[in-house]
Design an enzyme around this catalytic site. Structure first.
Site, PDB file in Angstrom:
ATOM      1  CD  GLU A 143      -2.751  -1.237  -0.072  1.00  0.00           C
ATOM      2  OE1 GLU A 143      -3.101  -0.037  -0.372  1.00  0.00           O
ATOM      3  OE2 GLU A 143      -3.779  -2.082  -0.075  1.00  0.00           O
ATOM      4  CB  CYS A 173      -1.175   7.394   1.324  1.00  0.00           C
ATOM      5  SG  CYS A 173      -2.674   6.001   1.920  1.00  0.00           S
TER       6      CYS A 173
END
Length: 463
Positions: free
Chosen positions: A213, A247
């Site tokens: 991720e 993010c």
């Protein structure tokens, strides 16, 4: 005198043992661990919020979101686990009958979860929910850049889950490197692309599957038909959240030329409404996690200041590692602000003549983790979906897609490999085992040697 800790390979084998004994395959075992994890969250809310405030200066509301994310995942898994664990029948061709076939999800074994510093609680424990739901044991490596949260996770996990289910390893990159030398059954990493490459290279030595991720420069496209007031409010919130250290925060804006000035004005109003005329004194603005990250962002900001790019904000408090949310005018796609993911409260704003130009800009960069579009036009939505690739898309909002429990979350290309949340997380930490079972009582000789002249017959039967 307490016994010294077991060497890493032996410790991992001890964690793998209950999976090998089938202890973890029952739904009861999994639900018991999820209930323990739920109690960990509910019974320690205040100390968790305090640790997040200590590490990142998170306001209580933003820190509470981390708890909510884990609790929501647990609630969803409890509701769906029986269905997810069930064997899935598969139709068999005529020549295999009276056999039957099915796919049976099974645990992988002992998995490694390496968490990041920006959401150090929920991005460590949310993947753990999926791993336990799938019947695995785990090793957790929280980020050393959020030391208070890391220490708290180690303490609480031992108390609520026990070392026979989950082991927590604290420390710096050297600890992570030592863990990556071991043979795990899956590695789940959340962080940046540079370290992601190291994780993938280490996993390759054992042919260990990985979920990465990562992140990237997630663009937000704002077209002239958008509701600018709502758009600005949502963009300001998404960029200010966790001081931009998210993010899937909007990394930069691609704004249709006719509405750029109005949008900048609305953004400035929303940022002032959220954080006041002096954002550095706002109780709702988080801190930059450490000195290295602060210095990186401060250098970007100072360069922009010298180039005359600051449209709003720009204040800096080095003593408390605070940077005000800042709007920045960018004319050149090669500007230093566009080189890498900003990962902070700086928002570059680029002007584009139309949607097609925005799409070309997106296509010219690595595939982002998130892509945002603000428009009332269904045609625009369809064109963006058909012409771009990203981990996820959110139309007329930011960040909220990650809060939908049953939407898979993950990147594509440079922004990540694999996905989790909900069923996607259960599948990530499961092996989908194929099974065919046939009886003894029907055993046609047609397939056995000597074959003689059976080919014409087989061709008619099987094509």
């Amino acid at each position: 005198m307490p016994e010294p800790p077991a060497p890493l390979p032996r410790l991992i084998e001890q964690l793998r043992a209950p999976v090998g004994r089938s202890d973890t395959r029952s739904r009861a075992w999994r639900l018991a661990r999820l209930e323990a994890l739920n109690r960990l969250c509910s019974e320690n809310e205040q100390v968790i919020l305090a640790a997040l405030a200590q590490d990142l200066g998170k306001p209580p509301v933003e820190a509470f979101f981390e708890l909510v994310a884990v609790r929501q995942e647990i609630r969803l898994v409890r509701r769906r686990l029986r269905q997810w664990m069930a064997a899935r029948p598969v139709a068999v061709p005529l020549q295999f009958k009276p056999g039957r076939a099915w796919v049976q999800p099974e645990p992988l074994g002992c998995v490694l979860i390496i968490g990041p510093w920006n959401y150090p609680f929920h991005l460590c424990l949310k993947p753990l929910v999926s791993a336990l739901a799938a019947g695995n044991t785990a090793v957790l490596k929280p980020s050393e850049h959020a030391p208070a949260t890391s220490a708290l996770i180690a303490q609480l996990v031992e108390r609520y889950l026990g070392p026979e289910t989950v082991q927590v390893f604290q420390g710096d990159g050297q600890v992570a490197a030592e863990l990556l030398e071991q043979r795990f059954d899956h590695i789940f990493f959340t962080g940046g692309e540079r370290v992601g490459r190291l994780v993938m290279a280490a996993a390759a030595r054992h042919l260990t599957p990985v979920t990465l991720e990562l992140g990237g420069k997630s663009p937000a496209v704002v077209l002239a038909d958008a509701d600018l007031a709502v758009t600005a409010r949502r963009l300001a919130w998404g960029k200010g959240l966790n001081a931009g250290q998210t993010c899937i925060a909007p990394d930069h804006l691609l704004v249709e030329a006719g509405v750029r000035e109005a949008l900048v004005d609305q953004l400035g109003q929303e940022l002032e409404r959220s954080y006041g005329p002096d954002p550095l004194t706002s109780p709702d603005l988080g801190s930059i996690v450490n000195q290295a990250q602060f210095d990186r962002l401060a250098a970007l900001l100072e360069g922009a200041r010298q180039r005359g790019q600051i449209l709003w904000g720009g204040q800096v408090d080095p003593a408390r590692r605070r940077i005000a949310p800042t709007l920045l005018a960018v004319e050149d796609p090669a500007d230093p602000l566009m080189a890498e993911e900003v990962f902070g409260p700086l928002l570059p704003i680029l002007t584009v003549p139309n949607l097609e130009a925005a799409i070309r800009s997106i296509q010219g960069r690595p595939k982002p983790l998130a892509l945002y579009l603000f428009s009332r036009s269904q045609t625009a939505v369809e064109l963006v979906l058909a012409s771009t690739s990203s981990g996820g898309v959110c139309v007329n909002d930011v960040v909220m897609q990650a809060g939908v429990p049953e939407l898979p979350f993950g990147g594509v290309g440079a922004s990540g490999i694999g996905a989790y949340h909900g069923k996607a997380g259960f599948d990530t930490f499961s092996h989908q085992r194929s099974v065919l079972r046939r009886p003894f009582w029907l055993d046609l000789p047609l397939r056995y040697a000597p074959y003689a002249d059976r080919l014409p017959l087989l061709r008619r039967l099987l094509g």
